[in-house]
Design an enzyme around this catalytic site. Structure first.
Site, PDB file in Angstrom:
ATOM      1  N   LYS A  54       0.791  -1.229   0.027  1.00 18.15           N
ATOM      2  CA  LYS A  54      -0.157   0.059  -0.025  1.00 18.15           C
ATOM      3  C   LYS A  54       1.009   1.136   0.234  1.00 18.15           C
ATOM      4  O   LYS A  54       0.670   2.219  -0.794  1.00 18.15           O
ATOM      5  CB  LYS A  54      -0.876  -0.009   1.403  1.00 18.15           C
ATOM      6  CG  LYS A  54      -2.217  -0.901   1.155  1.00 18.15           C
ATOM      7  CD  LYS A  54      -2.880  -1.493   2.488  1.00 18.15           C
ATOM      8  CE  LYS A  54      -3.650  -2.401   1.977  1.00 18.15           C
ATOM      9  NZ  LYS A  54      -4.493  -2.935   3.280  1.00 18.15           N
ATOM     10  N   GLN A 102      -4.758  -1.732   9.391  1.00 14.72           N
ATOM     11  CA  GLN A 102      -4.658  -2.918   8.913  1.00 14.72           C
ATOM     12  C   GLN A 102      -5.234  -4.038   9.821  1.00 14.72           C
ATOM     13  O   GLN A 102      -4.861  -4.219  10.859  1.00 14.72           O
ATOM     14  CB  GLN A 102      -3.166  -3.344   8.743  1.00 14.72           C
ATOM     15  CG  GLN A 102      -2.982  -4.628   7.969  1.00 14.72           C
ATOM     16  CD  GLN A 102      -3.479  -4.540   6.486  1.00 14.72           C
ATOM     17  OE1 GLN A 102      -3.506  -3.463   5.793  1.00 14.72           O
ATOM     18  NE2 GLN A 102      -4.015  -5.734   6.227  1.00 14.72           N
ATOM     19  N   ASP A 145     -11.303   2.570   3.758  1.00 17.29           N
ATOM     20  CA  ASP A 145     -11.654   1.185   3.607  1.00 17.29           C
ATOM     21  C   ASP A 145     -13.127   1.075   3.590  1.00 17.29           C
ATOM     22  O   ASP A 145     -13.785  -0.210   3.357  1.00 17.29           O
ATOM     23  CB  ASP A 145     -11.155   0.271   4.927  1.00 17.29           C
ATOM     24  CG  ASP A 145      -9.766  -0.635   4.600  1.00 17.29           C
ATOM     25  OD1 ASP A 145      -9.477  -0.707   3.714  1.00 17.29           O
ATOM     26  OD2 ASP A 145      -9.057  -0.864   5.531  1.00 17.29           O
TER      27      ASP A 145
END
Ligand code: NAD
Length: 300
Positions: A61, A105, A128
């Site tokens: 990422k 994460q 997200d």
């Protein structure tokens, strides 16, 4: 004269190439935004503990941010971090002027209340799209952010000119990250790409679905998001169907999907490989959401 063969192998949908194409578009849009506002989109990624796969995902990422001209900050915390400590960090990032998007994460260590952490992220920085507010907007058909993997699946279909409108789509797997939001997107009247990539008749199958093969083999588009290596076999697929494999599983030294690629490619019309299918799109759609978040901050 040569005779056509009885079976033709499936068209391979190259997720890596599609991801690069979208990243090039995002890079141009980032450059335009920087020129206009003087501010560069920034992703803050929070990594708790030392789960090996997460290290790889977060590094990917960061590299992807760099490729499109965004900045990123990786915040590493020890596995002993408490829910309260993590929540305080999220609150700081929520109000940090420089930070456009926040990513925590997953998975988090078991002692941390993951739902409380995801709920603490400001929905405007929720790249997200896991915050209940963003989930609610999506289910009402007016999303601000689209969850990365489901939107990546739709981008693969769109850029391969495989429409979903009027099609029977079967998704196997009802997770909050992939199966449920993807079903929610595909049943809407439209999508950011237009009505041709929505308006599907969706069946959401899962571990309690009886006679799964009968359900999956009725689908024009079959999407597997199960987490079981090579679970989907050729006999579960309708000849000519499009098969999208979301799964990422380690089988010894190999990385495999939820679909038995070798047998299924002989019956499917089109199929995504693993690796090089959905995976690169997930990271790419995260960049897209970070760009959206940066625009939101600058007044839309
Ligand atoms: P999950 O474990 O949260 O959910 C799995 C779902 O599959 C459950 O709803 C369960 O009901 C269903 N399921 C399990 N066994 C089944 C069976 N035998 N028959 C029918 N349904 C069954 O998983 P997830 O987070 O949605 O991830 C699924 C897979 O996708 C994993 O391999 C994961 O690593 C992968 N993944 C990939 C990406 C990517 O970027 N490509 C992103 C997220 C997840």
């Amino acid at each position: 004269m040569t005779q056509p063969s009885a079976t033709t192998a499936a068209r391979i949908l190259d997720g890596k190439a599609i991801a690069l194409e979208i990243q090039n578009e995002i890079r141009d849009e980032v450059a335009a935004l920087v020129e206009q506002t003087g501010k560069r989109p920034k992703l803050a990624a929070v990594l708790v503990g030392d789960y090996p796969a997460s290290q790889v995902y977060v590094r990917n990422k960061e590299m992807a941010c760099k490729r499109v001209g965004m900045t990123s900050e990786l915040i590493r915390l020890s596995a002993a971090t408490t829910t309260e400590e993590l929540e305080q960090l999220i609150e700081r990032l929520n109000t940090d002027e420089e930070t456009s998007g926040i990513l925590v994460q997953l998975p988090l260590p078991k002692h941390i209340d993951a739902q409380r952490i995801l709920d603490a992220i400001d929905w405007r920085k929720d790249v997200d799209a896991f915050h209940p507010y963003n989930v609610g907007l999506l289910s009402q058909g007016r999303p601000q952010f689209l969850p990365c993997t489901p939107y990546g699946v739709i981008q693969i279909l769109y850029r391969s000119q495989i429409k979903t409108a009027g099609k029977k789509v079967c998704i196997i797997g009802r997770s909050d990250i992939v199966g449920k939001p993807l079903a929610s997107m595909l049943v809407q009247r439209s999508s950011p790409i237009g009505p041709d990539w929505a308006n599907a008749t969706v069946t959401l199958a899962h571990s309690q679905t009886p006679n799964l093969a009968a359900v999956t083999s009725d689908a024009d588009i079959l999407i597997a998001a199960i987490g079981q290596p090579e679970f989907v076999k050729a006999e579960m697929v309708r000849p000519g169907a499009t098969v999208i494999d979301v799964g990422i599983n380690r089988l010894g030294e190999r990385l495999v999907g939820d679909v038995d690629f070798e047998s299924v490619k002989e019956v499917a019309g089109a199929i995504t490989p693993v690796p090089g299918g959905v995976g690169p799109l997930t990271v790419t759609m995260l960049l897209n959401n970070t760009l959206i978040a940066a625009r939101l901050k600058n007044g839309g």
